[in-house]
Design a protein around this motif. Sequence first.
Motif, PDB file in Angstrom:
ATOM      1  N   CYS A  85      -2.316  11.796  40.934  1.00 43.95           N
ATOM      2  CA  CYS A  85      -1.099  11.067  40.529  1.00 43.95           C
ATOM      3  C   CYS A  85      -1.137  10.698  39.047  1.00 43.95           C
ATOM      4  CB  CYS A  85      -0.918   9.818  41.379  1.00 43.95           C
ATOM      5  SG  CYS A  85      -0.427  10.170  43.077  1.00 43.95           S
ATOM      6  N   ILE A  86      -2.310  10.327  38.552  1.00 43.78           N
ATOM      7  CA  ILE A  86      -2.430   9.988  37.129  1.00 43.78           C
ATOM      8  C   ILE A  86      -2.195  11.233  36.277  1.00 43.78           C
ATOM      9  CG2 ILE A  86      -4.010   9.189  35.318  1.00 43.78           C
ATOM     10  CD1 ILE A  86      -5.333   7.458  37.572  1.00 43.78           C
ATOM     11  N   VAL A  87      -2.811  12.353  36.647  1.00 44.62           N
ATOM     12  CA  VAL A  87      -2.616  13.594  35.892  1.00 44.62           C
ATOM     13  C   VAL A  87      -1.142  13.978  35.886  1.00 44.62           C
ATOM     14  CG1 VAL A  87      -3.089  16.079  35.862  1.00 44.62           C
ATOM     15  CG2 VAL A  87      -4.953  14.472  36.239  1.00 44.62           C
ATOM     16  N   LYS A  88      -0.505  13.915  37.033  1.00 42.18           N
ATOM     17  CA  LYS A  88       0.921  14.264  37.104  1.00 42.18           C
ATOM     18  C   LYS A  88       1.756  13.347  36.219  1.00 42.18           C
ATOM     19  CE  LYS A  88       1.098  16.408  41.648  1.00 42.18           C
ATOM     20  NZ  LYS A  88       1.643  16.310  43.018  1.00 42.18           N
ATOM     21  N   GLY A  89       1.473  12.059  36.256  1.00 47.00           N
ATOM     22  CA  GLY A  89       2.213  11.111  35.429  1.00 47.00           C
ATOM     23  C   GLY A  89       2.023  11.363  33.950  1.00 47.00           C
ATOM     24  N   GLU A  90       0.795  11.629  33.557  1.00 47.11           N
ATOM     25  CA  GLU A  90       0.523  11.914  32.142  1.00 47.11           C
ATOM     26  C   GLU A  90       1.173  13.228  31.713  1.00 47.11           C
ATOM     27  OE1 GLU A  90      -0.725   9.854  29.945  1.00 47.11           O
ATOM     28  OE2 GLU A  90      -1.123   8.338  31.463  1.00 47.11           O
ATOM     29  N   ALA A  91       1.158  14.221  32.580  1.00 52.03           N
ATOM     30  CA  ALA A  91       1.803  15.504  32.258  1.00 52.03           C
ATOM     31  C   ALA A  91       3.307  15.312  32.077  1.00 52.03           C
ATOM     32  CB  ALA A  91       1.520  16.532  33.350  1.00 52.03           C
ATOM     33  N   ILE A  92       3.917  14.565  32.950  1.00 52.10           N
ATOM     34  CA  ILE A  92       5.358  14.305  32.850  1.00 52.10           C
ATOM     35  C   ILE A  92       5.675  13.589  31.540  1.00 52.10           C
ATOM     36  CG2 ILE A  92       7.239  12.916  33.830  1.00 52.10           C
ATOM     37  CD1 ILE A  92       5.988  13.648  36.623  1.00 52.10           C
ATOM     38  N   LYS A  93       4.862  12.592  31.186  1.00 53.99           N
ATOM     39  CA  LYS A  93       5.089  11.874  29.924  1.00 53.99           C
ATOM     40  C   LYS A  93       4.999  12.810  28.719  1.00 53.99           C
ATOM     41  CE  LYS A  93       2.558   7.931  31.209  1.00 53.99           C
ATOM     42  NZ  LYS A  93       1.546   6.953  30.830  1.00 53.99           N
ATOM     43  N   LEU A  94       3.949  13.639  28.705  1.00 56.04           N
ATOM     44  CA  LEU A  94       3.767  14.528  27.549  1.00 56.04           C
ATOM     45  C   LEU A  94       4.796  15.641  27.501  1.00 56.04           C
ATOM     46  CD1 LEU A  94      -0.091  14.740  27.186  1.00 56.04           C
ATOM     47  CD2 LEU A  94       1.536  13.785  25.588  1.00 56.04           C
ATOM     48  N   ILE A  95       5.146  16.197  28.637  1.00 57.37           N
ATOM     49  CA  ILE A  95       6.160  17.255  28.658  1.00 57.37           C
ATOM     50  C   ILE A  95       7.488  16.682  28.164  1.00 57.37           C
ATOM     51  CG2 ILE A  95       7.532  18.766  30.142  1.00 57.37           C
ATOM     52  CD1 ILE A  95       4.924  19.105  31.852  1.00 57.37           C
ATOM     53  N   GLY A  96       7.798  15.490  28.615  1.00 54.89           N
ATOM     54  CA  GLY A  96       9.037  14.835  28.181  1.00 54.89           C
ATOM     55  C   GLY A  96       9.041  14.542  26.698  1.00 54.89           C
TER      56      GLY A  96
END
Length: 100
Positions: A85-96
Amino acid sequence: MSHSYTLHQISLAEQKIVSLLKDKNKEGFELLYDTYSKSLYTLSLHLTSNSSVAEQVMENTFIYIWKNIDSFLPARSSFGVWLVCIVKGEAIKLIGSTKS
């Protein structure tokens, strides 16, 4: 400082990692990295399709875990699910942030 978990909630290896991290022990961070970095990087790369962004996701993820290990609650999820969940959240933040 002692941290207790029931065995059905968290494996002994995870319990050691979490306890050491909660005590801000460097060995806990090393165990975390050695145990999970390869699979979390693979997930990060899959989510971002970009090695440099995936590396930044990893850096952010491990910093987040170090600073926020107390937010991990074994009664709510497994340690692995929490990490994903942390990896997914960080990926979403950076992709955005790279699209804006």
